[in-house]
Design a protein around this motif. Structure first.
Motif, PDB file in Angstrom:
ATOM      1  N   SER A 128      50.326   3.556  27.901  1.00 15.57           N
ATOM      2  CA  SER A 128      51.428   3.222  28.803  1.00 15.57           C
ATOM      3  C   SER A 128      52.623   2.706  28.024  1.00 15.57           C
ATOM      4  CB  SER A 128      50.986   2.173  29.827  1.00 15.57           C
ATOM      5  OG  SER A 128      50.718   0.935  29.192  1.00 15.57           O
ATOM      6  N   VAL A 132      46.980   1.039  41.127  1.00 16.94           N
ATOM      7  CA  VAL A 132      47.005   1.882  39.925  1.00 16.94           C
ATOM      8  C   VAL A 132      45.604   2.030  39.336  1.00 16.94           C
ATOM      9  CG1 VAL A 132      47.816   2.039  37.535  1.00 16.94           C
ATOM     10  CG2 VAL A 132      49.423   1.436  39.346  1.00 16.94           C
ATOM     11  N   LEU A 133      44.889   0.915  39.196  1.00 13.41           N
ATOM     12  CA  LEU A 133      43.555   0.963  38.593  1.00 13.41           C
ATOM     13  C   LEU A 133      42.570   1.709  39.488  1.00 13.41           C
ATOM     14  CD1 LEU A 133      43.308  -2.662  37.146  1.00 13.41           C
ATOM     15  CD2 LEU A 133      43.904  -0.548  35.935  1.00 13.41           C
ATOM     16  N   LEU A 146      44.319  12.926  37.839  1.00 10.71           N
ATOM     17  CA  LEU A 146      45.604  12.323  37.475  1.00 10.71           C
ATOM     18  C   LEU A 146      45.750  12.312  35.957  1.00 10.71           C
ATOM     19  CD1 LEU A 146      45.978   9.196  39.827  1.00 10.71           C
ATOM     20  CD2 LEU A 146      47.304  11.328  39.897  1.00 10.71           C
ATOM     21  N   ARG A 147      46.768  12.987  35.462  1.00 10.64           N
ATOM     22  CA  ARG A 147      46.973  13.083  34.019  1.00 10.64           C
ATOM     23  C   ARG A 147      48.120  12.205  33.516  1.00 10.64           C
ATOM     24  NH1 ARG A 147      42.531  13.695  32.877  1.00 10.64           N
ATOM     25  NH2 ARG A 147      43.279  13.785  30.733  1.00 10.64           N
ATOM     26  N   HIS A 148      49.066  11.926  34.380  1.00 13.67           N
ATOM     27  CA  HIS A 148      50.204  11.101  33.959  1.00 13.67           C
ATOM     28  C   HIS A 148      50.851  10.486  35.185  1.00 13.67           C
ATOM     29  CE1 HIS A 148      53.575  14.114  34.842  1.00 13.67           C
ATOM     30  NE2 HIS A 148      52.482  14.807  35.048  1.00 13.67           N
ATOM     31  N   LEU A 190      43.332   5.572  39.222  1.00  8.95           N
ATOM     32  CA  LEU A 190      42.898   6.140  37.947  1.00  8.95           C
ATOM     33  C   LEU A 190      41.380   6.263  37.888  1.00  8.95           C
ATOM     34  CD1 LEU A 190      45.381   4.396  35.503  1.00  8.95           C
ATOM     35  CD2 LEU A 190      45.155   6.864  35.877  1.00  8.95           C
ATOM     36  N   THR A 244      50.175   7.997  30.363  1.00  9.50           N
ATOM     37  CA  THR A 244      49.557   9.293  30.115  1.00  9.50           C
ATOM     38  C   THR A 244      48.069   9.058  29.902  1.00  9.50           C
ATOM     39  OG1 THR A 244      51.557  10.095  29.026  1.00  9.50           O
ATOM     40  CG2 THR A 244      49.535  11.356  28.667  1.00  9.50           C
ATOM     41  N   ARG A 245      47.244   9.712  30.702  1.00  7.75           N
ATOM     42  CA  ARG A 245      45.804   9.491  30.596  1.00  7.75           C
ATOM     43  C   ARG A 245      45.280  10.028  29.264  1.00  7.75           C
ATOM     44  NH1 ARG A 245      41.306   8.768  34.318  1.00  7.75           N
ATOM     45  NH2 ARG A 245      42.567   9.234  36.154  1.00  7.75           N
ATOM     46  N   TYR A 266      42.215   3.516  30.568  1.00  7.87           N
ATOM     47  CA  TYR A 266      42.458   4.849  31.125  1.00  7.87           C
ATOM     48  C   TYR A 266      43.570   5.624  30.422  1.00  7.87           C
ATOM     49  CZ  TYR A 266      39.998   2.975  35.249  1.00  7.87           C
ATOM     50  OH  TYR A 266      39.093   2.414  36.104  1.00  7.87           O
ATOM     51  N   ALA A 267      44.587   4.895  29.950  1.00  8.23           N
ATOM     52  CA  ALA A 267      45.814   5.608  29.580  1.00  8.23           C
ATOM     53  C   ALA A 267      46.628   4.849  28.545  1.00  8.23           C
ATOM     54  CB  ALA A 267      46.668   5.804  30.837  1.00  8.23           C
ATOM     55  N   LEU A 306      44.364  -1.069  32.192  1.00  5.47           N
ATOM     56  CA  LEU A 306      45.162   0.155  32.176  1.00  5.47           C
ATOM     57  C   LEU A 306      44.949   0.900  30.857  1.00  5.47           C
ATOM     58  CD1 LEU A 306      47.180   2.100  33.401  1.00  5.47           C
ATOM     59  CD2 LEU A 306      49.034   0.619  32.564  1.00  5.47           C
TER      60      LEU A 306
END
Length: 291
Positions: free
Chosen positions: A185, A138-139, A148-150, A142, A210-211, A182-183, A179
């Motif tokens: 969660s 995941v990291l 990648l937006r979501h 991203l 969601t980023r 970036y986003a 995380l």
């Protein structure tokens, strides 16, 4: 375009035909419940404008659920046998319209780059991730794929709790903070073991993200992550002590922490990603971040 989703009998028949047996080494637990696939696809909030990135498609259960609802699917599969078989499975269960919107990459997701994927660029990560590499994948994605937006990923429930934890929680730690860089969660539900083959001995959890823009643009991500790594390497120590090695001594650490508006007597588990970024910006010293 409608998809004929795979059930338990189809999964086992396909695996037998391919000579495939799930392995712990690759973290393979194949979803064989169509309702779980539908639940994941719905929870991901996908639109026809989305380009989905799926990591570890395996025998294709989730792939078949994604193809009818997005513009394209990039499937990254490390097992070459499964990667070769996926287009045929997609064609059989969705027709030509489905397989034409599928690109299979026989590759390690931990090494994939935007250039490797090509166009169309992925906008949504939707995947049943191998338990043993879920957080690094995941990291890495991203970091490598700004498009990648979501996303919605299925991981071990314990990992889902860590990824979505907030400051002050017992499960808050390095994955939570990184995380959060970036986003935003949130937990998106629990998945029972009996929807997988083989059946794992733990529950799974869904993580939606969601980023958003990073907390600060005046400090490199690696510098922030170096502070995070140092703070949690000795999480029971105060920040003044835990960050001494990073800053070049406890006094320098304390000065950087105070300059960031944080109490040197606090512990890393109490800090937000914004506070970690502020410390890094106050004293961007030696950095050896593990991303």
């Amino acid at each position: 375009m409608a998809a004929d989703l795979l059930g338990p009998a189809e999964i086992r028949e396909l695996a037998a035909r391919l000579g495939v047996a799930p392995t712990k080494k690759l973290g393979q637990n194949f979803v064989h419940d169509p309702n779980t696939v539908r639940r994941i696809v719905t929870a991901a909030g996908l639109t026809p404008a989305d380009v989905a990135l799926e990591v570890g498609p395996g025998l294709g259960s989730l792939t078949l659920g994604l193809l009818p609802v997005v513009g394209h699917v990039h499937a990254v599969e490390i097992d070459p046998t499964l990667a070769r078989a996926l287009p045929e499975t997609a064609a059989r269960h969705t027709g030509p319209g489905g397989v034409d919107r599928l690109t299979v990459h026989s590759a390690d997701a931990l090494r994939i780059t935007a250039a490797d994927l090509g166009e169309p660029a992925p906008t949504a990560l939707v995947a049943n991730l191998p338990y043993n590499v879920a957080v690094p994948v995941v990291l890495h994605l991203l970091a490598e794929l700004p498009s990648l937006r979501h996303g919605l990923v299925m991981v071990q429930k314990e990992v889902a709790d860590r990824l979505t934890a907030g400051p002050g929680s017992k499960t808050y730690g390095i994955p939570s903070v990184k995380l959060a860089w970036y986003a935003d969660s949130r937990p998106a539900g629990r998945v029972p073991p009996n929807v997988f083959w083989p059946v794992p001995n733990v529950d799974s959890g869904l993580v939606a993200f969601t980023r958003r823009e990073p907390p600060r643009d005046d400090v490199p991500r690696k510098s922030v992550f170096a502070v995070v790594d140092a703070a949690f390497a000795q999480r029971r120590k105060t920040l003044r002590a835990a960050l001494a090695g990073w800053a070049g001594g406890p006094d320098r650490a304390a000065a950087a922490i105070v300059a960031a508006g944080v109490d040197p007597g606090a512990r890393g588990e109490a800090l937000t990603v914004h506070q970690f970024a502020a410390i890094a910006a106050s004293a961007p010293g030696p950095s050896s971040a593990v991303e």
